[in-house]
Design a protein around this motif. Sequence first.
Motif, PDB file in Angstrom:
ATOM      1  N   VAL A 110       0.856  -1.430  -0.070  1.00  0.00           N
ATOM      2  CA  VAL A 110       0.005   0.073   0.149  1.00  0.00           C
ATOM      3  C   VAL A 110       0.906   1.317  -0.007  1.00  0.00           C
ATOM      4  O   VAL A 110       0.535   2.114  -0.741  1.00  0.00           O
ATOM      5  CB  VAL A 110      -0.903  -0.057   1.273  1.00  0.00           C
ATOM      6  CG1 VAL A 110      -1.722   1.298   1.252  1.00  0.00           C
ATOM      7  CG2 VAL A 110      -1.850  -1.168   1.287  1.00  0.00           C
ATOM      8  N   ALA A 111       2.012   1.148   0.641  1.00  0.00           N
ATOM      9  CA  ALA A 111       2.916   2.389   1.005  1.00  0.00           C
ATOM     10  C   ALA A 111       3.541   2.698  -0.472  1.00  0.00           C
ATOM     11  O   ALA A 111       3.498   3.819  -0.945  1.00  0.00           O
ATOM     12  CB  ALA A 111       3.959   2.274   1.868  1.00  0.00           C
ATOM     13  N   ALA A 112       3.890   1.474  -1.070  1.00  0.00           N
ATOM     14  CA  ALA A 112       4.461   1.667  -2.472  1.00  0.00           C
ATOM     15  C   ALA A 112       3.303   2.154  -3.534  1.00  0.00           C
ATOM     16  O   ALA A 112       3.547   2.902  -4.316  1.00  0.00           O
ATOM     17  CB  ALA A 112       4.913   0.235  -2.982  1.00  0.00           C
ATOM     18  N   LEU A 113       2.248   1.745  -3.494  1.00  0.00           N
ATOM     19  CA  LEU A 113       1.065   2.299  -4.385  1.00  0.00           C
ATOM     20  C   LEU A 113       0.697   3.927  -3.941  1.00  0.00           C
ATOM     21  O   LEU A 113       0.763   4.553  -4.966  1.00  0.00           O
ATOM     22  CB  LEU A 113      -0.206   1.738  -3.983  1.00  0.00           C
ATOM     23  CG  LEU A 113      -1.351   2.098  -4.887  1.00  0.00           C
ATOM     24  CD1 LEU A 113      -1.462   1.776  -6.111  1.00  0.00           C
ATOM     25  CD2 LEU A 113      -2.703   1.333  -3.963  1.00  0.00           C
ATOM     26  N   LYS A 114       1.157   4.068  -2.827  1.00  0.00           N
ATOM     27  CA  LYS A 114       0.813   5.777  -2.675  1.00  0.00           C
ATOM     28  C   LYS A 114       2.116   6.660  -3.281  1.00  0.00           C
ATOM     29  O   LYS A 114       1.831   7.614  -3.476  1.00  0.00           O
ATOM     30  CB  LYS A 114       1.048   5.766  -1.026  1.00  0.00           C
ATOM     31  CG  LYS A 114      -0.198   5.677  -0.449  1.00  0.00           C
ATOM     32  CD  LYS A 114      -0.171   5.989   0.934  1.00  0.00           C
ATOM     33  CE  LYS A 114      -0.038   7.671   1.058  1.00  0.00           C
ATOM     34  NZ  LYS A 114       0.129   8.016   2.362  1.00  0.00           N
ATOM     35  N   GLU A 115       3.199   5.766  -3.424  1.00  0.00           N
ATOM     36  CA  GLU A 115       4.308   6.351  -4.078  1.00  0.00           C
ATOM     37  C   GLU A 115       4.273   6.464  -5.686  1.00  0.00           C
ATOM     38  O   GLU A 115       5.053   7.038  -6.292  1.00  0.00           O
ATOM     39  CB  GLU A 115       5.704   5.762  -3.857  1.00  0.00           C
ATOM     40  CG  GLU A 115       6.042   5.664  -2.396  1.00  0.00           C
ATOM     41  CD  GLU A 115       6.335   7.057  -1.646  1.00  0.00           C
ATOM     42  OE1 GLU A 115       6.886   7.855  -2.578  1.00  0.00           O
ATOM     43  OE2 GLU A 115       6.207   7.607  -0.621  1.00  0.00           O
ATOM     44  N   THR A 116       3.273   5.905  -6.467  1.00  0.00           N
ATOM     45  CA  THR A 116       3.020   6.027  -7.791  1.00  0.00           C
ATOM     46  C   THR A 116       2.604   7.252  -8.007  1.00  0.00           C
ATOM     47  O   THR A 116       1.979   8.017  -7.302  1.00  0.00           O
ATOM     48  CB  THR A 116       2.460   4.795  -8.293  1.00  0.00           C
ATOM     49  OG1 THR A 116       0.934   4.862  -7.575  1.00  0.00           O
ATOM     50  CG2 THR A 116       2.734   3.392  -7.723  1.00  0.00           C
ATOM     51  N   GLU A 117       2.532   7.504  -9.405  1.00  0.00           N
ATOM     52  CA  GLU A 117       1.841   8.583 -10.130  1.00  0.00           C
ATOM     53  C   GLU A 117       0.365   8.569 -10.169  1.00  0.00           C
ATOM     54  O   GLU A 117      -0.125   7.409 -10.199  1.00  0.00           O
ATOM     55  CB  GLU A 117       2.442   8.704 -11.448  1.00  0.00           C
ATOM     56  CG  GLU A 117       3.726   9.286 -11.549  1.00  0.00           C
ATOM     57  CD  GLU A 117       4.128  10.604 -10.985  1.00  0.00           C
ATOM     58  OE1 GLU A 117       3.429  11.490 -11.302  1.00  0.00           O
ATOM     59  OE2 GLU A 117       4.995  10.812 -10.244  1.00  0.00           O
TER      60      GLU A 117
END
Length: 190
Positions: free
Chosen positions: A111-118
């Motif tokens: 989820v944290a990685a998803l938040k880092e996407t555009e």
Amino acid sequence: MRTLITSAFVSLDGVVEAPGGEEGYRNSGWTFKDIDFLPEAYEIKGREQGEATAILLGRVSYEAFSPVWPGMADFAEYKEMPKYVVSTTLTEGDLVSDWGPTTILRTLDEVAALKETEGGPIIVHGSATLNRALADAGLVDRYHLLVFPFLLGAGKRLFSTTDKDAQKLKLVEHEAYANGIQKQVFDVVR
């Protein structure tokens, strides 16, 4: 970084369980029992659909919404929107085929990685257990709350009881309606 928004119907004492009539909870359907319907109190729900670019759900909420929401006009804008389900048990075979692209995430790190996407905002509906874990992990950026004038006592709560440092919130939007519902929008202060 994408904004993660928790959207919830919540009682004054913090309960979010079974607002729409789900079985197995003694106060099920509390958002429409003994309360006048005022469309203006729900304006934020339509705004969320227009602003969100992805939906994040826990397994239980996904299993409740996925058979119903794809065919509902009220949720038409969510139909083709990317969905992410946080679950350690769901498989690709458990996903419905008529509700747009859906990805299973296994951990809060994903989820944290998803938040880092555009991309734009990610909205979380329902998902009480997931919301508590997201908040405890510092992943929630904003709360969209419709607070109902009920004290329900028992039931799943929006906020965890984890002993942690105080988290300051900034009230960015609020309104009270004649039926007793209050809209409260808070940004998490970091």
